[in-house]
Design a protein around this motif. Structure first.
Motif, short mmCIF file in Angstrom:
data_model
loop_
_atom_site.label_atom_id
_atom_site.label_comp_id
_atom_site.label_asym_id
_atom_site.label_seq_id
_atom_site.Cartn_x
_atom_site.Cartn_y
_atom_site.Cartn_z
N GLU A 38 0.94 -0.68 0.09
CA GLU A 38 0.19 0.22 -0.05
C GLU A 38 0.78 1.51 0.00
OE1 GLU A 38 -3.02 0.36 2.95
OE2 GLU A 38 -3.86 -1.98 2.07
N ARG A 39 2.31 1.18 0.81
CA ARG A 39 2.82 2.42 0.22
C ARG A 39 3.72 2.47 -0.50
NH1 ARG A 39 1.68 5.39 4.52
NH2 ARG A 39 0.22 4.77 6.73
N ILE A 40 3.72 2.19 -2.21
CA ILE A 40 4.91 2.67 -2.36
C ILE A 40 5.81 3.58 -2.60
CG2 ILE A 40 6.03 2.13 -5.16
CD1 ILE A 40 5.42 -1.07 -3.16
N ARG A 41 7.11 4.02 -2.49
CA ARG A 41 7.35 5.23 -2.72
C ARG A 41 8.31 5.89 -3.61
NH1 ARG A 41 4.13 8.44 0.70
NH2 ARG A 41 5.64 9.36 1.23
N ASP A 42 8.32 4.59 -3.62
CA ASP A 42 10.07 5.04 -5.03
C ASP A 42 10.34 4.09 -5.87
OD1 ASP A 42 10.98 7.05 -6.34
OD2 ASP A 42 13.17 6.39 -5.56
N GLY A 58 9.58 -2.14 2.99
CA GLY A 58 11.07 -2.83 2.94
C GLY A 58 11.66 -2.40 1.47
N LEU A 59 12.26 -3.43 0.71
CA LEU A 59 12.59 -3.10 -0.67
C LEU A 59 12.28 -4.42 -1.33
CD1 LEU A 59 14.74 -1.90 -2.86
CD2 LEU A 59 16.48 -3.74 -1.66
N LEU A 60 11.42 -3.87 -2.27
CA LEU A 60 10.39 -5.48 -3.23
C LEU A 60 11.21 -5.49 -4.58
CD1 LEU A 60 7.17 -4.39 -2.79
CD2 LEU A 60 8.80 -6.20 -1.33
N ILE A 61 11.94 -6.65 -4.90
CA ILE A 61 12.49 -6.36 -6.07
C ILE A 61 11.63 -7.55 -7.12
CG2 ILE A 61 14.62 -7.28 -7.58
CD1 ILE A 61 16.02 -7.02 -4.89
N PHE A 82 10.87 3.20 3.95
CA PHE A 82 11.88 2.80 2.85
C PHE A 82 10.79 4.22 1.91
CE2 PHE A 82 14.60 -1.04 2.43
CZ PHE A 82 14.96 -1.02 3.44
N GLN A 83 11.93 4.95 1.70
CA GLN A 83 11.16 6.44 0.86
C GLN A 83 12.21 6.46 -0.86
OE1 GLN A 83 8.93 8.09 2.02
NE2 GLN A 83 9.34 9.50 3.78
N ASP A 84 13.24 6.04 -0.82
CA ASP A 84 13.83 6.11 -2.30
C ASP A 84 14.32 4.98 -2.50
OD1 ASP A 84 13.99 7.93 -4.78
OD2 ASP A 84 15.74 9.22 -3.67
N VAL A 85 14.96 5.01 -3.44
CA VAL A 85 16.25 4.45 -4.14
C VAL A 85 16.49 5.00 -4.67
CG1 VAL A 85 13.83 2.59 -5.29
CG2 VAL A 85 16.67 1.89 -4.37
N VAL A 87 20.62 3.00 -7.16
CA VAL A 87 20.47 1.66 -7.75
C VAL A 87 21.94 1.71 -7.90
CG1 VAL A 87 21.15 -0.93 -8.22
CG2 VAL A 87 18.82 -0.10 -7.60
N VAL A 88 22.87 1.89 -8.50
CA VAL A 88 24.29 1.47 -9.13
C VAL A 88 25.27 0.15 -8.98
CG1 VAL A 88 26.16 2.69 -9.27
CG2 VAL A 88 24.62 3.29 -8.56
N GLY A 89 24.84 -0.59 -10.21
CA GLY A 89 25.69 -1.42 -10.25
C GLY A 89 25.08 -2.67 -9.02
N SER A 90 25.15 -3.16 -8.30
CA SER A 90 24.66 -4.63 -7.50
C SER A 90 24.32 -4.09 -6.49
CB SER A 90 25.83 -5.66 -8.29
OG SER A 90 27.20 -5.25 -6.83
N ILE A 91 24.65 -2.24 -5.77
CA ILE A 91 24.64 -1.75 -5.12
C ILE A 91 23.30 -0.98 -5.01
CG2 ILE A 91 25.91 -0.72 -3.21
CD1 ILE A 91 27.06 -3.33 -3.63
N ALA A 92 21.89 -0.95 -3.79
CA ALA A 92 20.96 -0.83 -4.07
C ALA A 92 21.08 0.38 -2.53
CB ALA A 92 19.92 -1.15 -3.87
N TYR A 93 20.89 1.72 -3.10
CA TYR A 93 21.18 3.00 -1.86
C TYR A 93 20.04 3.35 -1.46
CZ TYR A 93 25.91 2.79 -3.65
OH TYR A 93 27.03 2.28 -3.82
N VAL A 94 19.47 2.95 -0.22
CA VAL A 94 18.35 3.53 -0.20
C VAL A 94 17.85 4.83 0.89
CG1 VAL A 94 15.52 2.97 1.30
CG2 VAL A 94 16.97 1.47 -0.75
N ALA A 95 17.06 5.37 0.69
CA ALA A 95 16.73 6.41 1.59
C ALA A 95 15.87 6.04 2.48
CB ALA A 95 16.65 8.32 1.30
N ALA A 96 15.70 5.80 3.69
CA ALA A 96 14.60 5.75 4.77
C ALA A 96 14.35 6.38 6.13
CB ALA A 96 15.12 4.32 5.52
N SER A 97 13.26 7.08 6.36
CA SER A 97 13.03 7.85 7.36
C SER A 97 12.36 7.36 8.84
CB SER A 97 11.52 8.73 7.29
OG SER A 97 11.28 9.38 5.40
#
Length: 459
Positions: A38-42, A58-61, A82-85, A87-97
């Motif tokens: 219910e809360r897709i943010r990015d 959290g993070l869904l793939i 989890f607010q924003d994501v 992805v660079v290469g094989s790493i995901a960077y997530v901004a979480a409030s």
């Protein structure tokens, strides 16, 4: 005879809902969907996978190798909203409030999309993040911009920061500049541009107020910034010239429903909008805007009501068009996939205005002159005059003596112009219309040309 300098459009767009056109809009079929949370943010699309920041889920793939049957490949649910994501290469960077649980910037290994693993975390609460050259630029409503060294994924650490006012913010980094639209619920909002050439000591380079319009996102492309905004009286898409960071300039404001997220690709702007009852919003969907004419962007397509609440989107290019992945929130929220193709070419046009605002009476038989200026890239003899349709009702060009189509060097500059006349009463005008569009065939392909007008209501 008329000089080209007098042939102008209303450059500051006052309103532009999806044009009421007969046929000249993009083809946008829905190709697939999946219900997730219910809360897709990015979200971000990389190859055959969509990475979604899904609030407390959290993070869904999601595997989208077959867009018609997307499925969840893997997920990671850890502390943080989890607010924003990115992805660079094989790493995901997530901004979480930080709400009920600690947040921060999370560094996640997604090499195996079925089993993502958290590698490191820094900070307490972030809402947005962008990546460039081994550095993460994260924003916090409480403390502004934070620059974080992520060269070692297991040990990210902050190298610099700049305190900036604002309740909501996004960040887009290009070269030595960071662009941050900072909203405020109780004072004027501002687009701020920060010089990050010295990562340890970023400084503000310039700014421009957005007034009572609360910005949600920003995308910068070739010195032009696109900022979706909401507000009690105004909501839509702001367009800025940010080529000179010390003196950004507003170019256009395209009124649309409550815009949330924006992406730019190949001179097209895609944005998602969602219901925001507190700001008078209603409905959800996506819009496709042709931005080839920067000061007069034109809506060339969109999808309404098929989306629960469009909160985020990403766009990728394929041989058969642009694919738009939309993250939706609310009951039944998840991921929807659209393909955008066969968009009309947008051509520059002009009206011969009766006033500075191109005023046209709602009920009138007055002829409306509309035309095209010839140029090395626009041969006015290639218009199929029989195909032209003006306004929502598709009025045909007048043929009466004195109003018939003219192709001639009217401005005496060595290039032919095309001048047409249409009867306003045949165009199907509405008092709410703020643009008039001409569609048809140019050089064998469909085109769209719009001018911004003011429709005068009858007394």
């Amino acid at each position: 005879m008329f000089p080209r300098s007098l042939i102008t459009l209303l450059l500051c767009v006052t309103a532009a809902l999806l044009p009421r056109l007969a046929s000249a809009v993009c083809d946008i079929p829905q190709m697939g969907q999946i219900t997730l949370a219910e809360r897709i943010r990015d979200l971000e699309v990389i190859d055959d996978y969509v990475y979604l920041a899904a609030g407390y889920d959290g993070l869904l793939i999601v595997d989208v190798s077959d867009p018609s049957t997307p499925f969840v490949s893997g997920s990671l649910e850890v502390d943080g909203f989890f607010q924003d994501v990115e992805v660079v290469g094989s790493i995901a960077y997530v901004a979480a409030s930080h709400f009920e649980y600690p947040g921060g910037l999370l560094v996640i290994d997604v090499y195996d999309p079925q089993a993502p693993v958290e590698l490191g975390r820094v900070g307490q609460s972030f809402t947005r993040v962008d990546l460039q050259d081994g550095l993460a630029y994260a924003t916090s409503p409480a403390s502004g911009l934070h620059i974080i060294d992520v060269s070692n994924p297991t040990d990210p650490f902050e190298v610099g920061a700049l305190d900036l006012p604002g309740d909501e913010s996004d960040v887009h980094v290009a070269g030595d500049l960071a662009y941050l639209p900072l909203g405020s619920s109780n004072q004027s909002s501002t687009l701020r541009i920060v010089d990050v050439s010295d990562r340890m000591a970023p400084v503000e380079a310039g700014s421009i107020e957005t007034g009572n319009k609360l910005p949600f996102d920003i995308e910068v492309n070739n010195g032009i910034g696109y900022v979706p905004v909401i507000g009690t009286a105004s909501r839509g898409l702001m367009v800025y010239d940010v080529a000179d960071p010390a003196a950004p300039v507003e170019l256009a404001f395209l009124v649309q429903p409550s815009a949330r997220d924006v992406r730019v690709m190949d001179q097209r702007v895609y944005f998602a909008f969602g219901t925001d009852v507190s700001f008078g919003g209603s409905g959800s969907g996506i819009r496709v805007i042709d931005a080839s004419l920067i000061t007069t962007p034109v809506v060339v397509g969109g999808v309404d009501s098929a989306i629960v609440e469009a909160a985020a989107l990403d766009v990728v290019e394929d041989t058969d068009g642009h694919w738009v992945y939309v993250g939706t929130s609310g009951p039944g929220g998840g991921l929807q996939i659209f393909r955008v193709s066969d968009c009309p070419t947008v051509l520059p046009t002009f009206l011969m205005p009766s006033s500075q605002q191109n005023e046209i009476p709602l009920t009138t038989d007055m002829p409306v002159p509309m035309g095209f200026l010839g140029s090395p890239s626009l041969d006015v003899t290639k218009f199929d005059l029989a195909s032209l349709a003006f306004g929502p009702a598709g009025a045909t060009a007048m043929t009466e003596p004195g109003y018939e189509a003219i192709i001639d060097d009217l401005s005496a500059d060595g290039l032919d112009e095309l001048l047409l006349h249409f009867r306003a009463s045949d165009a199907g005008l509405s008092a709410d219309d703020q643009q008039l569009c001409l569609e048809g065939i140019y050089d064998g392909s469909s085109f769209l040309a719009c001018a911004w007008v003011m429709i005068n209501r009858p007394p």
